[in-house]
Design a protein around this motif. Structure first.
Motif, PDB file in Angstrom:
ATOM      1  N   ALA A   8     -12.827   4.380   3.317  1.00 23.01           N
ATOM      2  CA  ALA A   8     -11.569   3.806   2.827  1.00 23.01           C
ATOM      3  C   ALA A   8     -11.094   2.677   3.750  1.00 23.01           C
ATOM      4  O   ALA A   8     -10.513   1.698   3.283  1.00 23.01           O
ATOM      5  CB  ALA A   8     -10.498   4.883   2.698  1.00 23.01           C
TER       6      ALA A   8
ATOM      7  N   LEU B 208       0.810  -1.218   0.000  1.00 21.96           N
ATOM      8  CA  LEU B 208       0.000   0.000   0.000  1.00 21.96           C
ATOM      9  C   LEU B 208       0.847   1.273   0.000  1.00 21.96           C
ATOM     10  O   LEU B 208       0.315   2.374  -0.135  1.00 21.96           O
ATOM     11  CB  LEU B 208      -0.949   0.009   1.206  1.00 21.96           C
ATOM     12  CG  LEU B 208      -2.128  -0.956   1.090  1.00 21.96           C
ATOM     13  CD1 LEU B 208      -2.766  -1.195   2.447  1.00 21.96           C
ATOM     14  CD2 LEU B 208      -3.156  -0.428   0.096  1.00 21.96           C
TER      15      LEU B 208
ATOM     16  N   ASP C 122     -12.698  -0.474   2.717  1.00 20.99           N
ATOM     17  CA  ASP C 122     -12.049  -1.014   1.514  1.00 20.99           C
ATOM     18  C   ASP C 122     -10.710  -1.666   1.850  1.00 20.99           C
ATOM     19  O   ASP C 122     -10.374  -2.722   1.304  1.00 20.99           O
ATOM     20  CB  ASP C 122     -11.836   0.094   0.477  1.00 20.99           C
ATOM     21  CG  ASP C 122     -13.147   0.609  -0.105  1.00 20.99           C
ATOM     22  OD1 ASP C 122     -14.174  -0.093   0.003  1.00 20.99           O
ATOM     23  OD2 ASP C 122     -13.130   1.726  -0.663  1.00 20.99           O
ATOM     24  N   LEU C 123      -9.943  -1.052   2.746  1.00 23.71           N
ATOM     25  CA  LEU C 123      -8.660  -1.647   3.160  1.00 23.71           C
ATOM     26  C   LEU C 123      -8.890  -2.965   3.895  1.00 23.71           C
ATOM     27  O   LEU C 123      -8.172  -3.940   3.671  1.00 23.71           O
ATOM     28  CB  LEU C 123      -7.870  -0.683   4.047  1.00 23.71           C
ATOM     29  CG  LEU C 123      -7.298   0.544   3.363  1.00 23.71           C
ATOM     30  CD1 LEU C 123      -6.590   1.435   4.386  1.00 23.71           C
ATOM     31  CD2 LEU C 123      -6.344   0.165   2.244  1.00 23.71           C
TER      32      LEU C 123
ATOM     33  N   LEU D 276      -9.513  -5.563   1.274  1.00 17.47           N
ATOM     34  CA  LEU D 276      -8.270  -5.932   0.592  1.00 17.47           C
ATOM     35  C   LEU D 276      -7.427  -6.852   1.468  1.00 17.47           C
ATOM     36  O   LEU D 276      -6.868  -7.840   0.991  1.00 17.47           O
ATOM     37  CB  LEU D 276      -7.457  -4.681   0.239  1.00 17.47           C
ATOM     38  CG  LEU D 276      -6.049  -4.960  -0.317  1.00 17.47           C
ATOM     39  CD1 LEU D 276      -6.127  -5.518  -1.729  1.00 17.47           C
ATOM     40  CD2 LEU D 276      -5.196  -3.702  -0.273  1.00 17.47           C
TER      41      LEU D 276
ATOM     42  N   ALA E  91      -6.959   6.562  -4.579  1.00 17.14           N
ATOM     43  CA  ALA E  91      -8.328   6.768  -5.057  1.00 17.14           C
ATOM     44  C   ALA E  91      -9.277   7.151  -3.922  1.00 17.14           C
ATOM     45  O   ALA E  91     -10.274   7.830  -4.149  1.00 17.14           O
ATOM     46  CB  ALA E  91      -8.830   5.513  -5.765  1.00 17.14           C
ATOM     47  N   SER E  92      -8.951   6.731  -2.716  1.00 14.08           N
ATOM     48  CA  SER E  92      -9.823   7.029  -1.571  1.00 14.08           C
ATOM     49  C   SER E  92      -9.597   8.440  -1.042  1.00 14.08           C
ATOM     50  O   SER E  92     -10.326   8.901  -0.169  1.00 14.08           O
ATOM     51  CB  SER E  92      -9.586   6.017  -0.448  1.00 14.08           C
ATOM     52  OG  SER E  92      -8.334   6.274   0.191  1.00 14.08           O
TER      53      SER E  92
ATOM     54  N   LEU F 206      -5.351   2.092  -4.415  1.00 10.01           N
ATOM     55  CA  LEU F 206      -6.532   2.022  -3.549  1.00 10.01           C
ATOM     56  C   LEU F 206      -6.538   3.177  -2.551  1.00 10.01           C
ATOM     57  O   LEU F 206      -7.559   3.832  -2.347  1.00 10.01           O
ATOM     58  CB  LEU F 206      -6.575   0.670  -2.816  1.00 10.01           C
ATOM     59  CG  LEU F 206      -7.753   0.458  -1.878  1.00 10.01           C
ATOM     60  CD1 LEU F 206      -9.055   0.378  -2.660  1.00 10.01           C
ATOM     61  CD2 LEU F 206      -7.555  -0.809  -1.070  1.00 10.01           C
ATOM     62  N   LEU F 207      -5.392   3.439  -1.937  1.00  6.68           N
ATOM     63  CA  LEU F 207      -5.292   4.568  -1.001  1.00  6.68           C
ATOM     64  C   LEU F 207      -5.434   5.890  -1.741  1.00  6.68           C
ATOM     65  O   LEU F 207      -6.119   6.803  -1.270  1.00  6.68           O
ATOM     66  CB  LEU F 207      -3.940   4.546  -0.271  1.00  6.68           C
ATOM     67  CG  LEU F 207      -3.854   3.749   1.010  1.00  6.68           C
ATOM     68  CD1 LEU F 207      -2.432   3.743   1.533  1.00  6.68           C
ATOM     69  CD2 LEU F 207      -4.799   4.273   2.063  1.00  6.68           C
TER      70      LEU F 207
ATOM     71  N   ASN G 246      -0.569  -1.838  -4.570  1.00  8.39           N
ATOM     72  CA  ASN G 246      -1.913  -1.559  -4.055  1.00  8.39           C
ATOM     73  C   ASN G 246      -2.113  -0.113  -3.617  1.00  8.39           C
ATOM     74  O   ASN G 246      -3.176   0.238  -3.105  1.00  8.39           O
ATOM     75  CB  ASN G 246      -2.252  -2.517  -2.903  1.00  8.39           C
ATOM     76  CG  ASN G 246      -2.483  -3.923  -3.406  1.00  8.39           C
ATOM     77  OD1 ASN G 246      -3.034  -4.126  -4.483  1.00  8.39           O
ATOM     78  ND2 ASN G 246      -2.044  -4.899  -2.640  1.00  8.39           N
ATOM     79  N   HIS G 247      -1.109   0.733  -3.839  1.00  7.50           N
ATOM     80  CA  HIS G 247      -1.254   2.139  -3.443  1.00  7.50           C
ATOM     81  C   HIS G 247      -2.417   2.849  -4.147  1.00  7.50           C
ATOM     82  O   HIS G 247      -3.064   3.707  -3.538  1.00  7.50           O
ATOM     83  CB  HIS G 247       0.038   2.931  -3.646  1.00  7.50           C
ATOM     84  CG  HIS G 247      -0.108   4.340  -3.196  1.00  7.50           C
ATOM     85  ND1 HIS G 247      -0.150   4.680  -1.856  1.00  7.50           N
ATOM     86  CD2 HIS G 247      -0.282   5.492  -3.889  1.00  7.50           C
ATOM     87  CE1 HIS G 247      -0.324   5.984  -1.748  1.00  7.50           C
ATOM     88  NE2 HIS G 247      -0.405   6.505  -2.969  1.00  7.50           N
TER      89      HIS G 247
END
Length: 178
Positions: A82, A16, A85-86, A89, A28-29, A25-26, A22-23
């Motif tokens: 977020a 992340l 979502d984490l 994941l 986009a949040s 995801l962070l 996977n960054h």
């Protein structure tokens, strides 16, 4: 502003981090980067199946002389949405990781911050540490070299529990019983 007030500080140490798989995801949040950080106390970090990093919650076996490492990572202010979502994941609902409180030190400010982090679930953490090679396998930082071998969830073997299944096969050589 209301969402910022409800933000949870999250310490990330692997996929992340900025520039890692996977960054997005962070990003986009809209979770703001709060700084580079490291654990305040030594801990164990190993790389398991699919080149996934695991911060371990368990103490090392008595035979271990390792004190662990200060684990390098990043700190983010994560909104409640977020965080959901984490959690998905990281497989919280499957017992892959547990979200637990850790104390980290923000680099440059040398201030201690309480944050949440994803640690390998305690049900298999010690077995994972031993199977990976114990103290000889511990690392202080998950690097781009590790991430180059990372297999994203979309490219893993299908199955109801994905990474949890891989962990079981990795540790015990067989699929878990239904």
């Amino acid at each position: 502003m209301e969402e910022a007030a409800a933000a949870t500080m999250v310490f990330v140490y692997g996929t992340l981090k900025r520039g890692f798989p996977n960054h997005p995801l962070l990003a986009a949040s809209g979770s703001p980067f709060a700084g580079a950080a490291s654990t305040a106390a030594p801990a164990s970090l190993v790389v398991g199946p699919y080149s996934v990093p695991f911060l371990l919650p368990c103490r090392r076996p008595r035979s271990s002389s390792s004190a662990g490492h200060l684990i390098s990572g990043e700190l983010y202010a994560v909104s409640p949405r977020a965080l959901v979502d984490l959690d998905a994941l990281e497989g919280i609902h499957l017992g892959v990781y547990e979200r637990r409180r850790v104390t980290v030190i923000v680099e440059g400010e040398e201030v201690e911050v309480e944050a949440e982090a994803y640690l390998a679930h305690k049900s298999y953490a010690e077995a994972l540490w031993l199977h990976c090679g114990g103290e000889a396998a511990e690392i202080g930082e998950y690097t781009m070299d590790h991430a180059a071998r990372y297999v994203p969830p979309s490219r893993r073997s299908p199955g109801a529990s994905g990474l949890m299944h891989a962990i079981h096969v990795f540790l015990f050589g067989t699929s878990p019983s239904p």
